[in-house]
Design an enzyme around this catalytic site. Structure first.
Site, PDB file in Angstrom:
ATOM      1  N   GLY A  68       6.033  -9.700  -1.878  1.00 24.32           N
ATOM      2  CA  GLY A  68       4.997  -8.868  -1.296  1.00 24.32           C
ATOM      3  C   GLY A  68       3.808  -8.786  -2.231  1.00 24.32           C
ATOM      4  N   HIS A 292       5.211   9.718   7.706  1.00 26.27           N
ATOM      5  CA  HIS A 292       3.850   9.359   8.104  1.00 26.27           C
ATOM      6  C   HIS A 292       3.515  10.028   9.438  1.00 26.27           C
ATOM      7  CE1 HIS A 292       0.280   7.051   9.021  1.00 26.27           C
ATOM      8  NE2 HIS A 292       0.367   6.406   7.864  1.00 26.27           N
ATOM      9  N   ARG A 357      -0.796  13.442   4.309  1.00 25.56           N
ATOM     10  CA  ARG A 357       0.213  13.051   5.294  1.00 25.56           C
ATOM     11  C   ARG A 357       1.312  14.096   5.468  1.00 25.56           C
ATOM     12  NH1 ARG A 357       0.949   6.560   3.917  1.00 25.56           N
ATOM     13  NH2 ARG A 357      -1.076   5.938   4.784  1.00 25.56           N
TER      14      ARG A 357
END
Length: 537
Positions: A68, A292, A357
């Site tokens: 990643g 989230h 959040r």
């Protein structure tokens, strides 16, 4: 000056049944952060760290697990520096790493908007947003190198959004009052990963990086107290193999899939981090999991994962629920403005819809618990185990923004996100408000690391979401991509050399007792699982 004090051991009661499931380790503290003012810490550490002569780097081998943003950037950078890098991923291509799913943007303290942003403000926002649970030394360094990330990515050709005049565009994200988030529509992670992937492929072609796709790490080899290799399983042939190196780097993401439903890809199984923990690597803040606030709600009992809708949508979308429960089944376009509760704007006027959040998620749940949620009623159980049906959704409405800016502007900013929502739900968000609800998305906790990103196992380094250090109890939006690329491009390459400078280390091969034990334990686990012949997994 900011330092990290040694953790105090928790009091343990004799006869505590929990002792069967854990043991207290030795006290641990970060000894790598220099004893200077926090503003001077990173430059001081870079200077103090021992170097490896370029001609000696090719004699050293580094295993990097993960491709990643953190893993791909680290492999490309260490390969370009001249080290011999072995890079592993379980996907069929490094480009399919889960970083590709990130949507909204990446933070950097560039102050392009002249809105009083700075390294200090990014540092403060990150620490405050993390409920003051972050390691401040690491966070300040993250804020320091953030501007370099944008320069690096622009040089690679990452197509960041630009204003009409050609300057890089930025937008706001939750928990801050400046516009520091650089973005590429709603596919920022994909574009950043392609940039790292191109850099990685360049080193593969140069021969400094050897890529092993479709290989899953299933064990860590610790020989004589140092991480010296890994055991992998070839996901095509099933072959179990051992690999050896002078240092091991884990960049394998988080553990959000411990929850039944999350926004993570189903392949994000945290096996690598867990095996390192079982070998003695300390774990930090495992309870810090991010919920989230803007995800497509659960629609039934048969789905295997949830879908994220970027936090960037909260720049122009307004979140509301009906003031009266009886309006929850009414077409939202028919609910009068006076009967709508824009609850985030009402409760938090300074931040409005761009609150952090954790706050946005908690308030969405509160609205639904009050009986004012929207969308289909979902079967669940209350705290006493009694079945009930609750509407788990709130509206994210773009009608005001479309009226003010025009449909073309909204389409240019969020077009791919709107298309994705339409494909999944069958509802057109240009015409009908989106329905969103919080979902498990990110793990702030992870393997413990020091200032150099080295775990409690000597020679084992941990980058990106896999470590615990930067985000405290709540990550701010657009900071995951920042941390992954900061660790991979700028931090690890300037700290791992201090360890490797004492190498090459005594040779470890498949005959070493630690390697034999690791390989045998993996084969034993696999044989046991295959021999069960069950009918349910």
């Amino acid at each position: 000056m900011t330092t990290t004090a040694p953790a105090k051991k928790a009091a343990v009661k004799t006869g505590d049944p929990a002792l069967a499931f854990y043991r207290l380790g030795a006290d641990i503290s970060d000894s790598k952060a220099p004893d200077v003012d926090i503003e001077k810490m990173w430059k001081t550490r870079q200077f103090q760290a021992k170097l490896v002569n370029p001609s000696n780097r090719r004699k050293l081998t580094v295993i990097i697990v993960g491709t990643g943003l953190a893993g791909g950037a680290a492999a490309a950078t260490l390969g370009e520096a001249g080290y011999n890098v072995l890079n592993f991923c379980y996907q069929d291509s490094p480009r399919r790493a889960h970083s590709i799913a990130a949507q909204g943007g990446i933070n950097a303290a560039k102050n392009y908007r002249n809105d009083n942003d700075s390294t200090q403000r990014l540092f403060y926002d990150t620490v405050k947003g993390g409920d003051y649970r972050s390691r401040e030394t690491n966070v300040y360094r993250l804020a320091e190198v953030s501007a370099n990330i944008i320069d690096q990515c622009v040089a690679q050709g990452v197509p960041f959004a630009r204003e009409y005049g050609g300057l890089l565009d930025t937008r706001s994200f939750g928990g801050v009052q400046v516009q520091r988030t650089f973005y590429a529509r709603g596919q920022t992670g994909q574009q950043l990963l392609i940039g790292a992937y191109q850099a990685l492929e360049r080193q593969i072609a140069a021969g400094t990086v050897t890529m092993y796709s479709r290989h899953e790490m299933v064990e860590l080899i610790v020989a004589d107290g140092k991480a010296r290799g890994i055991v992998t399983r070839n996901m095509v042939t099933g072959a179990v193999e051992s690999w050896f190196a002078d240092a091991v780097v884990l960049a394998t993401g988080g553990y959000s899939n411990l929850f039944y439903l999350s926004t993570n890809a189903m392949g994000c199984n945290v096996t690598a981090g867990w095996r390192a923990h079982r070998k003695g690597a300390y774990f930090g803040n495992p309870c810090y999991t991010q919920i989230h606030p803007t995800c497509i709600p659960v629609h039934g009992e048969t789905q295997s994962k949830l879908t994220l809708m970027s936090e960037s949508l909260r720049n122009d979308g307004r979140i509301w629920v009906p003031k009266k429960a009886e309006d929850c089944t009414t077409d939202p376009r028919q609910v009068p403005e006076a009967d709508r509760d824009y609850y985030l704007e009402r409760i938090y006027p300074a931040f409005g819809n761009l609150v952090p959040r954790d706050i946005a998620s908690r308030q969405a749940k509160n609205m639904c618990d009050e009986g004012r949620g929207v969308g289909p009623a979902i079967a669940e159980k209350d705290l006493d185990g009694n079945p009930r049906e609750v509407r788990r959704g709130v509206y994210l409405d773009f009608s005001d923004a479309i009226g003010r800016l025009g449909k073309k502007t909204i389409e240019a900013r969020y077009g791919n996100l709107f298309d994705m929502y339409l494909q999944i739900t069958g509802e057109n968000p240009y015409e009908v408000p989106m329905r969103i609800y919080p979902a498990v998305h990110y793990a702030m906790g992870g393997l413990w690391v020091d200032y150099d990103l080295q775990s409690s196992i000597t020679g084992l380094y941990v980058c990106g979401e896999a470590n615990f250090s930067d985000h405290g109890a709540n990550r701010l939006g657009a900071s995951a991509l920042m941390q992954g690329l900061a660790d991979g491009y700028f931090v690890l390459p300037n700290t791992i050399n201090d360890y490797l400078s004492t190498g090459p280390f005594p040779k470890v091969d498949a005959t070493h007792p630690a390697a034999v034990e690791a390989l045998d334990s993996v084969k034993g686990r696999i044989d046991k699982l295959l021999s069960i012949k069950g009918n349910r997994s």
